[in-house]
Design a protein around this motif. Structure first.
Motif, mmCIF file in Angstrom:
data_model
loop_
_atom_site.group_PDB
_atom_site.id
_atom_site.type_symbol
_atom_site.label_atom_id
_atom_site.label_comp_id
_atom_site.label_asym_id
_atom_site.label_seq_id
_atom_site.Cartn_x
_atom_site.Cartn_y
_atom_site.Cartn_z
ATOM 1 N N TRP A 11 0.858 -1.185 0.000
ATOM 2 C CA TRP A 11 0.000 0.000 0.000
ATOM 3 C C TRP A 11 0.898 1.240 0.000
ATOM 4 N N ALA A 99 -7.271 2.497 10.248
ATOM 5 C CA ALA A 99 -7.475 1.833 8.963
ATOM 6 C C ALA A 99 -6.145 1.543 8.274
ATOM 7 N N ILE A 100 -5.223 2.496 8.322
ATOM 8 C CA ILE A 100 -3.914 2.284 7.698
ATOM 9 C C ILE A 100 -3.175 1.141 8.380
ATOM 10 N N LEU A 103 -4.316 -2.342 7.252
ATOM 11 C CA LEU A 103 -4.082 -2.804 5.882
ATOM 12 C C LEU A 103 -3.131 -3.998 5.884
ATOM 13 N N ARG A 107 3.371 -1.011 3.982
ATOM 14 C CA ARG A 107 2.880 0.357 3.839
ATOM 15 C C ARG A 107 4.073 1.276 3.585
ATOM 16 N N LEU A 211 -9.878 9.938 2.277
ATOM 17 C CA LEU A 211 -9.228 8.645 2.428
ATOM 18 C C LEU A 211 -9.824 7.804 3.551
ATOM 19 N N THR A 212 -10.253 8.442 4.639
ATOM 20 C CA THR A 212 -10.709 7.688 5.809
ATOM 21 C C THR A 212 -11.903 6.782 5.507
ATOM 22 N N LEU A 215 -10.918 3.834 3.004
ATOM 23 C CA LEU A 215 -10.218 2.699 3.594
ATOM 24 C C LEU A 215 -11.148 1.876 4.479
#
Length: 223
Positions: A11, A99-100, A103, A107, A211-212, A215
């Motif tokens: 990602w 959320a990040i 993943l 990253r 983005l929030t 995701l």
């Protein structure tokens, strides 16, 4: 995971106006510093300095690239000067950060800024230590996105398989080279200045204005 992204194990995120909303407008502060730098370099007034700044940005990908090509400036001097700004406009987004972190896989950050500045931004956003690495303008030999060389260098240096990677970016034109080498692309269309420049649906797989929630949606509530 959203089926269309189930194959992804890497990602890749742009930094500015991607990991935080464009309304934070850090670039307004950087713009002031760029104007001061150009005025000192060229001995011109603020109006001419801004015209030079924006022309180089559109023609060369970054103002820095144009200044290097036309005026032979030392890139570190420029970057140190223009990135000496306050980060007080940035706020932690706990939902985005969760959320990040959720993943699956690697990253990475891919930015036209430099790693020192990116580190300060990530720290203010509460994202320090979340990303494996920062592929910055120094690593790209000062050739900015959307030049394809930086994308190839990232994949080569860090064993990234483009076919298993997704790239998030607020500048639509910077997605074209990512798509060309097989990456899945996400345009964070959140109002960035010139964000829609050279936009074309052929190289944009997904589009979101924030983005929030994007995701959260693709993770199916796992964040």
């Amino acid at each position: 995971m959203l089926p269309a992204l189930a194959h992804v194990d890497c990602w890749i995120f742009d930094l500015d106006n991607t990991l935080y909303p464009s309304k934070a407008d850090l670039f307004a502060l950087i713009d002031v510093k760029m104007g001061e730098f150009i005025q000192g370099l060229l001995g011109c007034d603020p109006v001419e300095a801004r015209a030079v700044q924006k022309r180089y940005f559109l023609e060369h990908g970054t103002t820095l690239s144009g200044l290097m090509r036309h005026h032979g400036i030392a890139p570190r001097d420029f970057l140190d000067y223009v990135h000496d700004i306050s980060m007080d406009r940035l706020e932690v987004d706990p939902a985005l950060n969760a959320a990040i972190v959720a993943l699956p896989g690697r990253r990475l950050i891919f930015t036209n800024g430099d790693a020192a500045y990116a580190g300060r931004v990530l720290d203010k956003l509460g994202l320090s230590g979340v990303f494996e690495l920062i592929h910055d303008i120094h690593a790209c030999q000062y050739v900015p996105k959307p030049d394809p060389s930086g994308y190839a260098a990232l994949c080569s240096a860090y064993a990234v398989d483009p076919a298993r990677a997704v790239f998030f970016e607020d500048m639509a034109r910077n997605l074209r080279p990512a798509k060309a080498i097989g990456m899945t692309t996400v345009w964070v269309n959140n109002g960035s200045e010139s964000g829609a420049h050279e936009h074309h649906p052929d190289f944009i797989d997904f589009e979101t204005d924030h983005l929030t929630p994007f995701l959260a949606d693709i993770l199916g509530g796992r964040a």
